[in-house]
Design a protein around this motif. Structure first.
Motif, PDB file in Angstrom:
ATOM      1  N   THR A 195      69.370 -35.413  58.406  1.00 13.05           N
ATOM      2  CA  THR A 195      69.582 -34.205  57.605  1.00 13.05           C
ATOM      3  C   THR A 195      69.521 -34.523  56.117  1.00 13.05           C
ATOM      4  N   ARG A 196      70.171 -35.611  55.695  1.00  9.59           N
ATOM      5  CA  ARG A 196      70.096 -36.020  54.287  1.00  9.59           C
ATOM      6  C   ARG A 196      68.669 -36.371  53.884  1.00  9.59           C
ATOM      7  N   TYR A 197      67.952 -37.011  54.776  1.00  8.42           N
ATOM      8  CA  TYR A 197      66.549 -37.354  54.495  1.00  8.42           C
ATOM      9  C   TYR A 197      65.722 -36.086  54.301  1.00  8.42           C
ATOM     10  N   SER A 198      65.927 -35.101  55.155  1.00  7.75           N
ATOM     11  CA  SER A 198      65.183 -33.844  55.043  1.00  7.75           C
ATOM     12  C   SER A 198      65.510 -33.115  53.745  1.00  7.75           C
ATOM     13  N   VAL A 199      66.792 -33.122  53.375  1.00  5.86           N
ATOM     14  CA  VAL A 199      67.185 -32.455  52.124  1.00  5.86           C
ATOM     15  C   VAL A 199      66.557 -33.147  50.917  1.00  5.86           C
ATOM     16  N   ALA A 200      66.598 -34.484  50.884  1.00  4.96           N
ATOM     17  CA  ALA A 200      65.996 -35.221  49.771  1.00  4.96           C
ATOM     18  C   ALA A 200      64.491 -34.996  49.720  1.00  4.96           C
ATOM     19  N   LEU A 201      63.843 -34.982  50.876  1.00  3.85           N
ATOM     20  CA  LEU A 201      62.400 -34.757  50.909  1.00  3.85           C
ATOM     21  C   LEU A 201      62.061 -33.352  50.425  1.00  3.85           C
ATOM     22  N   ARG A 202      62.843 -32.374  50.814  1.00  4.12           N
ATOM     23  CA  ARG A 202      62.601 -30.999  50.361  1.00  4.12           C
ATOM     24  C   ARG A 202      62.816 -30.884  48.849  1.00  4.12           C
ATOM     25  N   ASN A 203      63.822 -31.549  48.325  1.00  2.27           N
ATOM     26  CA  ASN A 203      64.041 -31.528  46.876  1.00  2.27           C
ATOM     27  C   ASN A 203      62.894 -32.188  46.138  1.00  2.27           C
ATOM     28  N   LEU A 204      62.371 -33.292  46.675  1.00  6.66           N
ATOM     29  CA  LEU A 204      61.231 -33.955  46.046  1.00  6.66           C
ATOM     30  C   LEU A 204      59.992 -33.062  46.066  1.00  6.66           C
ATOM     31  N   GLU A 205      59.785 -32.347  47.140  1.00  8.02           N
ATOM     32  CA  GLU A 205      58.653 -31.425  47.199  1.00  8.02           C
ATOM     33  C   GLU A 205      58.786 -30.322  46.155  1.00  8.02           C
ATOM     34  N   GLN A 206      59.992 -29.795  45.977  1.00  7.86           N
ATOM     35  CA  GLN A 206      60.191 -28.773  44.953  1.00  7.86           C
ATOM     36  C   GLN A 206      59.941 -29.328  43.555  1.00  7.86           C
ATOM     37  N   ILE A 207      60.433 -30.549  43.297  1.00  6.11           N
ATOM     38  CA  ILE A 207      60.202 -31.167  41.990  1.00  6.11           C
ATOM     39  C   ILE A 207      58.714 -31.391  41.759  1.00  6.11           C
ATOM     40  N   SER A 208      57.996 -31.848  42.787  1.00  6.40           N
ATOM     41  CA  SER A 208      56.558 -32.066  42.665  1.00  6.40           C
ATOM     42  C   SER A 208      55.825 -30.761  42.375  1.00  6.40           C
ATOM     43  N   GLU A 209      56.209 -29.684  43.052  1.00  8.27           N
ATOM     44  CA  GLU A 209      55.582 -28.395  42.790  1.00  8.27           C
ATOM     45  C   GLU A 209      55.851 -27.920  41.362  1.00  8.27           C
ATOM     46  N   GLN A 210      57.060 -28.149  40.864  1.00 13.89           N
ATOM     47  CA  GLN A 210      57.369 -27.764  39.485  1.00 13.89           C
ATOM     48  C   GLN A 210      56.546 -28.566  38.486  1.00 13.89           C
ATOM     49  N   ILE A 211      56.373 -29.870  38.755  1.00 19.20           N
ATOM     50  CA  ILE A 211      55.570 -30.715  37.851  1.00 19.20           C
ATOM     51  C   ILE A 211      54.122 -30.247  37.839  1.00 19.20           C
ATOM     52  N   HIS A 212      53.557 -29.981  39.005  1.00 18.49           N
ATOM     53  CA  HIS A 212      52.175 -29.502  39.063  1.00 18.49           C
ATOM     54  C   HIS A 212      52.034 -28.154  38.369  1.00 18.49           C
ATOM     55  N   ALA A 213      53.039 -27.293  38.506  1.00 23.62           N
ATOM     56  CA  ALA A 213      52.976 -25.990  37.842  1.00 23.62           C
ATOM     57  C   ALA A 213      52.989 -26.149  36.322  1.00 23.62           C
ATOM     58  N   ARG A 214      53.834 -27.060  35.809  1.00 28.48           N
ATOM     59  CA  ARG A 214      53.862 -27.292  34.353  1.00 28.48           C
ATOM     60  C   ARG A 214      52.556 -27.897  33.867  1.00 28.48           C
ATOM     61  N   ARG A 215      51.994 -28.832  34.627  1.00 28.40           N
ATOM     62  CA  ARG A 215      50.709 -29.416  34.232  1.00 28.40           C
ATOM     63  C   ARG A 215      49.608 -28.360  34.210  1.00 28.40           C
ATOM     64  N   LEU A 216      49.591 -27.504  35.207  1.00 27.31           N
ATOM     65  CA  LEU A 216      48.596 -26.445  35.231  1.00 27.31           C
ATOM     66  C   LEU A 216      48.773 -25.490  34.068  1.00 27.31           C
ATOM     67  N   GLN A 217      50.017 -25.178  33.709  1.00 23.71           N
ATOM     68  CA  GLN A 217      50.264 -24.297  32.580  1.00 23.71           C
ATOM     69  C   GLN A 217      49.775 -24.916  31.280  1.00 23.71           C
ATOM     70  N   ARG A 218      50.056 -26.226  31.092  1.00 19.44           N
ATOM     71  CA  ARG A 218      49.570 -26.903  29.879  1.00 19.44           C
ATOM     72  C   ARG A 218      48.051 -26.949  29.843  1.00 19.44           C
ATOM     73  N   LEU A 219      47.404 -27.148  30.997  1.00 18.79           N
ATOM     74  CA  LEU A 219      45.950 -27.185  31.037  1.00 18.79           C
ATOM     75  C   LEU A 219      45.360 -25.830  30.690  1.00 18.79           C
ATOM     76  N   ILE A 220      45.984 -24.760  31.173  1.00 21.39           N
ATOM     77  CA  ILE A 220      45.501 -23.418  30.851  1.00 21.39           C
ATOM     78  C   ILE A 220      45.641 -23.134  29.361  1.00 21.39           C
ATOM     79  N   VAL A 221      46.768 -23.516  28.778  1.00 21.88           N
ATOM     80  CA  VAL A 221      46.979 -23.303  27.339  1.00 21.88           C
ATOM     81  C   VAL A 221      45.981 -24.112  26.532  1.00 21.88           C
ATOM     82  N   ARG A 222      45.715 -25.366  26.989  1.00 17.77           N
ATOM     83  CA  ARG A 222      44.785 -26.216  26.261  1.00 17.77           C
ATOM     84  C   ARG A 222      43.372 -25.656  26.312  1.00 17.77           C
ATOM     85  N   ARG A 223      42.953 -25.120  27.468  1.00 17.47           N
ATOM     86  CA  ARG A 223      41.620 -24.535  27.572  1.00 17.47           C
ATOM     87  C   ARG A 223      41.517 -23.223  26.794  1.00 17.47           C
TER      88      ARG A 223
END
Length: 314
Positions: A195-223
């Motif tokens: 259960t702890r492993y699943s929670v940590a993995l889910r949190n990492l997935e959310q963090i990864s999605e947030q990072i990709h969203a910020r990178r995409l936002q910066r790329l859109i602003v730069r273009r």
């Protein structure tokens, strides 16, 4: 980094506890196999007295379970009696408050009295129900004890003869229960670690999605930013050559504007018809001189008509 550490710790704990769980299960199966083999050997030596004495031990098991149920029913009955007494005290306090002269019309005391009365009724029902349950299980326990005593008298000889078998069985049952409890505890630890492993993995997935969203936002602003925005075209119309006093920005349009005007002029010329007779009346300031005009007049007079071949270079 913290979630990665949690993930790694949970993964290590899962691997470690699963190894212990496999060992515990292997030990449980080995003890179960050995106990079955030894009991089978013991039963072969003692003969059919085991089956004859089995009703006695079965009655003892049922009597023990009935005794445990009687103890649980007694605890429930004591708890119900305590709740009933507490509810009656609450009713007494509420009645004293309502009977006071200044509180007879107070809705708070009236509500408290109604609530306490409801609690008394509920506690009374629970007390009666637990009392009946306690009487029932007590009667069953007494009947089981009586059956045990009767079987003990009637099967005394086979009980004594089969005693080694059932004593050995009781020892193996106790050992197996201990190992079974250990297996159950390890299974619970594995489940918690997963259960702890699943929670940590889910949190990492959310963090990864947030990072990709910020990178995409910066790329859109730069273009979206124009190329060469640092060099503002507004400075193209400023003063050039202050010592000369020439203001080019006020007289010449920007280069982009000239290009647009040139393209518009060419497009407009392409849409016109091919007649160039209006060029014959131009003065010497144009690109056609007098010699060229004379040649064109002679050529016109010799051929009788004028031909024009348009050649446009962009």
């Amino acid at each position: 980094q913290e979630e990665l550490e949690h993930l790694n710790q949970a993964n290590e704990e899962i691997n470690r506890v699963e190894l212990q769980l496999d060992e515990a299960r292997t030990t449980y199966r080995r003890i179960l196999s050995e106990s079955a083999r030894k009991l089978n050997t013991q039963g072969s030596q003692l003969g059919n007295c085991i089956e004859k004495a089995r009703p006695y031990y079965e009655a003892r098991r049922l009597a023990k379970e009935a005794q445990q149920e009687t103890q649980k029913a007694a605890l429930r009955y004591e708890r119900a009696v305590s709740m009933h007494n507490a509810a009656r005290e609450m009713v007494f306090v509420a009645e004293q408050g309502v009977m006071a002269d200044k509180n007879r019309l107070d809705p708070t005391w009236q509500e408290m009295l109604n609530h306490a009365t409801c609690k008394v009724n509920e506690a009374e029902e629970e007390r009666l129900r637990s009392e009946r349950e306690h009487q029932r299980v007590t009667q069953l326990c007494q009947q089981a004890e009586a059956k045990v005593q009767a079987l003990q008298k009637s099967l005394k000889r086979v009980i004594v003869k089969s005693k080694p078998y059932f004593e050995l069985k009781a020892q193996f049952n106790q050992i197996l229960e201990e190992h079974k409890a250990k297996v159950t505890a390890l299974e619970r630890l594995v489940s918690q670690a997963k259960t702890r492993y699943s929670v940590a993995l889910r949190n990492l997935e959310q963090i990864s999605e947030q990072i990709h969203a910020r990178r995409l936002q910066r790329l859109i602003v730069r273009r979206a930013s124009p190329v060469g925005a640092e060099a503002s075209p507004q400075h193209a119309g400023t003063e050039v050559g202050v010592t000369g006093g020439t203001h080019l920005g006020a007289e010449c349009p920007p280069a982009d504007t000239l290009s647009v005007l040139s393209l518009q002029t060419i497009a407009s010329d392409l849409q016109k018809f091919d007649s160039v007779e209006h060029l014959l009346g131009l003065s010497d300031a144009t690109s056609l001189n007098s010699d060229e005009l004379e040649e064109r007049e002679q050529r016109r007079g010799g051929q009788g008509h004028f031909k024009h071949h348009r050649s446009i270079s962009l």
